[in-house]
Scaffold this motif. Structure first.
Motif, PDB file in Angstrom:
ATOM      1  N   ASN A  35       0.590  -0.965   0.117  1.00  0.00           N
ATOM      2  CA  ASN A  35       0.089   0.268   0.023  1.00  0.00           C
ATOM      3  C   ASN A  35       0.936   1.212  -0.022  1.00  0.00           C
ATOM      4  N   GLY A  39       0.814   4.253  -2.756  1.00  0.00           N
ATOM      5  CA  GLY A  39       0.694   5.621  -2.391  1.00  0.00           C
ATOM      6  C   GLY A  39       1.661   6.410  -2.754  1.00  0.00           C
ATOM      7  N   SER A  67       0.841   7.420  -6.394  1.00  0.00           N
ATOM      8  CA  SER A  67      -0.376   8.228  -6.032  1.00  0.00           C
ATOM      9  C   SER A  67       0.380   9.585  -6.311  1.00  0.00           C
TER      10      SER A  67
END
Length: 100
Positions: A32, A36, A39
């Protein structure tokens, strides 16, 4: 995976120790973290006057690949979990270093 079937529906029965649970959760969090980081790459690129659509597309593809790899984690595979924790944490650091 067929639509409407969750990942947990696909899991085989398994007795988890506290150690396995913590290691698995840490591996998922490492993935994750890498998602991220991508992102952040997307956000940084989109904020530019002339965003490079290839950078955005590559980051989106990386996120999709990571999501698939996250789904492939198996709590019962200690070696896989240990390797994933290290690999994805390092990947997140590398991706973030490239945008700062």
């Amino acid at each position: 995976m067929p639509k409407g079937i969750s990942t947990t529906d696909q899991l085989e029965p398994h007795e988890w120790s506290n150690e396995e649970t913590a290691a698995y959760e840490a591996a998922v969090e490492a993935v994750n973290g890498a998602v991220g980081a991508y992102s952040a790459v997307i956000s940084a690129e989109e904020s530019k006057t002339n965003p490079d659509q290839n950078v955005i597309a590559d980051a989106l593809a990386a996120q999709a690949r990571l999501a698939g790899e996250r789904e492939g984690l198996r709590s019962s595979d200690r070696e896989q979990i240990a390797a994933a924790r290290a690999r994805y944490a390092q990947l997140a650091r590398e991706v973030m270093a490239g945008i700062t």
